[in-house]
Design a protein around this motif. Structure first.
Motif, PDB file in Angstrom:
ATOM      1  N   PRO A 136       0.798  -1.229   0.000  1.00 15.34           N
ATOM      2  CA  PRO A 136       0.000   0.000   0.000  1.00 15.34           C
ATOM      3  C   PRO A 136       0.830   1.278   0.000  1.00 15.34           C
ATOM      4  CG  PRO A 136      -0.050  -1.010   2.149  1.00 15.34           C
ATOM      5  CD  PRO A 136       0.653  -1.971   1.229  1.00 15.34           C
ATOM      6  N   GLU A 137       2.050   1.251   0.491  1.00 18.46           N
ATOM      7  CA  GLU A 137       2.890   2.444   0.568  1.00 18.46           C
ATOM      8  C   GLU A 137       3.875   2.499  -0.594  1.00 18.46           C
ATOM      9  OE1 GLU A 137       2.548   4.696   3.122  1.00 18.46           O
ATOM     10  OE2 GLU A 137       0.949   3.528   4.026  1.00 18.46           O
ATOM     11  N   ALA A 138       3.522   1.923  -1.747  1.00 16.53           N
ATOM     12  CA  ALA A 138       4.459   1.786  -2.860  1.00 16.53           C
ATOM     13  C   ALA A 138       4.781   3.101  -3.558  1.00 16.53           C
ATOM     14  CB  ALA A 138       3.911   0.791  -3.875  1.00 16.53           C
ATOM     15  N   GLY A 139       3.869   4.030  -3.617  1.00 15.98           N
ATOM     16  CA  GLY A 139       4.122   5.240  -4.385  1.00 15.98           C
ATOM     17  C   GLY A 139       3.837   6.494  -3.603  1.00 15.98           C
ATOM     18  N   PRO A 140       4.102   7.645  -4.222  1.00 15.35           N
ATOM     19  CA  PRO A 140       3.828   8.900  -3.533  1.00 15.35           C
ATOM     20  C   PRO A 140       2.326   9.162  -3.439  1.00 15.35           C
ATOM     21  CG  PRO A 140       4.493   9.320  -5.776  1.00 15.35           C
ATOM     22  CD  PRO A 140       4.661   7.843  -5.547  1.00 15.35           C
ATOM     23  N   ARG A 141       1.958   9.907  -2.435  1.00 15.68           N
ATOM     24  CA  ARG A 141       0.547  10.249  -2.256  1.00 15.68           C
ATOM     25  C   ARG A 141       0.144  11.266  -3.312  1.00 15.68           C
ATOM     26  NH1 ARG A 141      -1.639  11.843   3.462  1.00 15.68           N
ATOM     27  NH2 ARG A 141      -1.770   9.600   3.582  1.00 15.68           N
ATOM     28  N   GLU A 142      -0.924  11.004  -4.005  1.00 19.09           N
ATOM     29  CA  GLU A 142      -1.422  11.914  -5.029  1.00 19.09           C
ATOM     30  C   GLU A 142      -2.451  12.834  -4.389  1.00 19.09           C
ATOM     31  OE1 GLU A 142      -3.778  11.771  -9.244  1.00 19.09           O
ATOM     32  OE2 GLU A 142      -2.635  10.024  -8.638  1.00 19.09           O
ATOM     33  N   THR A 143      -2.093  14.113  -4.300  1.00 18.49           N
ATOM     34  CA  THR A 143      -2.999  15.061  -3.656  1.00 18.49           C
ATOM     35  C   THR A 143      -3.742  15.927  -4.658  1.00 18.49           C
ATOM     36  OG1 THR A 143      -1.199  16.650  -3.446  1.00 18.49           O
ATOM     37  CG2 THR A 143      -1.582  15.180  -1.579  1.00 18.49           C
ATOM     38  N   HIS A 144      -3.236  15.994  -5.902  1.00 19.30           N
ATOM     39  CA  HIS A 144      -3.883  16.830  -6.914  1.00 19.30           C
ATOM     40  C   HIS A 144      -4.186  15.969  -8.122  1.00 19.30           C
ATOM     41  CE1 HIS A 144      -4.914  20.130  -9.524  1.00 19.30           C
ATOM     42  NE2 HIS A 144      -3.987  19.763 -10.380  1.00 19.30           N
ATOM     43  N   ASN A 145      -5.429  15.879  -8.490  1.00 16.85           N
ATOM     44  CA  ASN A 145      -5.832  15.107  -9.653  1.00 16.85           C
ATOM     45  C   ASN A 145      -6.416  16.082 -10.673  1.00 16.85           C
ATOM     46  OD1 ASN A 145      -6.410  13.077 -11.388  1.00 16.85           O
ATOM     47  ND2 ASN A 145      -8.108  12.208 -10.198  1.00 16.85           N
ATOM     48  N   PRO A 146      -5.615  16.467 -11.686  1.00 12.95           N
ATOM     49  CA  PRO A 146      -6.108  17.460 -12.643  1.00 12.95           C
ATOM     50  C   PRO A 146      -7.294  16.935 -13.446  1.00 12.95           C
ATOM     51  CG  PRO A 146      -4.053  16.513 -13.415  1.00 12.95           C
ATOM     52  CD  PRO A 146      -4.296  15.976 -12.030  1.00 12.95           C
ATOM     53  N   PRO A 147      -8.172  17.837 -13.884  1.00 13.76           N
ATOM     54  CA  PRO A 147      -9.331  17.404 -14.666  1.00 13.76           C
ATOM     55  C   PRO A 147      -8.895  16.848 -16.022  1.00 13.76           C
ATOM     56  CG  PRO A 147      -9.183  19.780 -14.649  1.00 13.76           C
ATOM     57  CD  PRO A 147      -8.147  19.282 -13.697  1.00 13.76           C
ATOM     58  N   LYS A 148      -9.694  15.959 -16.548  1.00 13.51           N
ATOM     59  CA  LYS A 148      -9.388  15.372 -17.845  1.00 13.51           C
ATOM     60  C   LYS A 148      -9.996  16.220 -18.944  1.00 13.51           C
ATOM     61  CE  LYS A 148      -8.978  10.874 -16.025  1.00 13.51           C
ATOM     62  NZ  LYS A 148      -9.171   9.605 -15.795  1.00 13.51           N
ATOM     63  N   GLY A 149      -9.399  16.144 -20.119  1.00 12.31           N
ATOM     64  CA  GLY A 149      -9.922  16.885 -21.249  1.00 12.31           C
ATOM     65  C   GLY A 149      -9.195  18.203 -21.442  1.00 12.31           C
ATOM     66  N   TRP A 150      -9.471  18.828 -22.561  1.00 16.60           N
ATOM     67  CA  TRP A 150      -8.831  20.098 -22.898  1.00 16.60           C
ATOM     68  C   TRP A 150      -9.695  21.259 -22.426  1.00 16.60           C
ATOM     69  CZ3 TRP A 150      -4.270  20.965 -25.640  1.00 16.60           C
ATOM     70  CH2 TRP A 150      -3.614  19.818 -26.057  1.00 16.60           C
ATOM     71  N   ALA A 151      -9.021  22.287 -21.942  1.00 14.29           N
ATOM     72  CA  ALA A 151      -9.724  23.519 -21.599  1.00 14.29           C
ATOM     73  C   ALA A 151     -10.075  24.236 -22.898  1.00 14.29           C
ATOM     74  CB  ALA A 151      -8.842  24.392 -20.710  1.00 14.29           C
ATOM     75  N   LYS A 152     -11.086  25.060 -22.872  1.00 18.50           N
ATOM     76  CA  LYS A 152     -11.563  25.721 -24.097  1.00 18.50           C
ATOM     77  C   LYS A 152     -10.558  26.724 -24.648  1.00 18.50           C
ATOM     78  CE  LYS A 152     -16.378  25.045 -22.995  1.00 18.50           C
ATOM     79  NZ  LYS A 152     -17.644  25.630 -22.638  1.00 18.50           N
ATOM     80  N   ALA A 153      -9.907  27.497 -23.807  1.00 20.87           N
ATOM     81  CA  ALA A 153      -8.983  28.539 -24.286  1.00 20.87           C
ATOM     82  C   ALA A 153      -7.771  27.943 -25.008  1.00 20.87           C
ATOM     83  CB  ALA A 153      -8.555  29.432 -23.134  1.00 20.87           C
ATOM     84  N   PRO A 154      -7.050  26.963 -24.440  1.00 21.08           N
ATOM     85  CA  PRO A 154      -5.910  26.406 -25.172  1.00 21.08           C
ATOM     86  C   PRO A 154      -6.326  25.726 -26.475  1.00 21.08           C
ATOM     87  CG  PRO A 154      -5.753  25.809 -22.870  1.00 21.08           C
ATOM     88  CD  PRO A 154      -7.091  26.450 -23.069  1.00 21.08           C
ATOM     89  N   LEU A 155      -7.448  25.053 -26.472  1.00 24.69           N
ATOM     90  CA  LEU A 155      -7.915  24.398 -27.691  1.00 24.69           C
ATOM     91  C   LEU A 155      -8.258  25.431 -28.760  1.00 24.69           C
ATOM     92  CD1 LEU A 155      -8.550  21.712 -29.011  1.00 24.69           C
ATOM     93  CD2 LEU A 155     -10.856  21.863 -28.097  1.00 24.69           C
ATOM     94  N   ALA A 156      -8.916  26.524 -28.379  1.00 22.83           N
ATOM     95  CA  ALA A 156      -9.245  27.578 -29.335  1.00 22.83           C
ATOM     96  C   ALA A 156      -7.973  28.229 -29.875  1.00 22.83           C
ATOM     97  CB  ALA A 156     -10.136  28.627 -28.670  1.00 22.83           C
TER      98      ALA A 156
END
Length: 78
Positions: A36-56
């Protein structure tokens, strides 16, 4: 506080271990999920998909580059 589980196999509870803790051919070694302690704790999970401004912005730059090459080709042909 979470209880730490040692990743080392216990010979009395693990079947198929060779002396020294090796696994014989054909046997499946313990899975990573058993540690269970194999990896670092993930505290931030970014949203999936592209934001509208960078895609535009990418689309606008693509259209401008395509228009430039089209205009350049027309100038060379005329």
């Amino acid at each position: 506080m979470s209880q730490h589980v040692s990743p080392d196999p216990e010979p009395e509870r693990s079947s198929g271990l060779e002396p020294g803790g090796g696994v014989p051919p054909g046997e499946t070694p313990p899975a990573e999920s058993s540690m269970p302690e194999a990896g670092p704790r993930e505290t931030h999970n970014p949203p999936k998909g592209w934001a509208k401004a960078p895609l535009a912005l990418i689309l606008v730059v693509t259209v401008l580059v395509a228009a430039f090459f089209l205009a350049y080709a027309l100038v060379l042909l005329l």
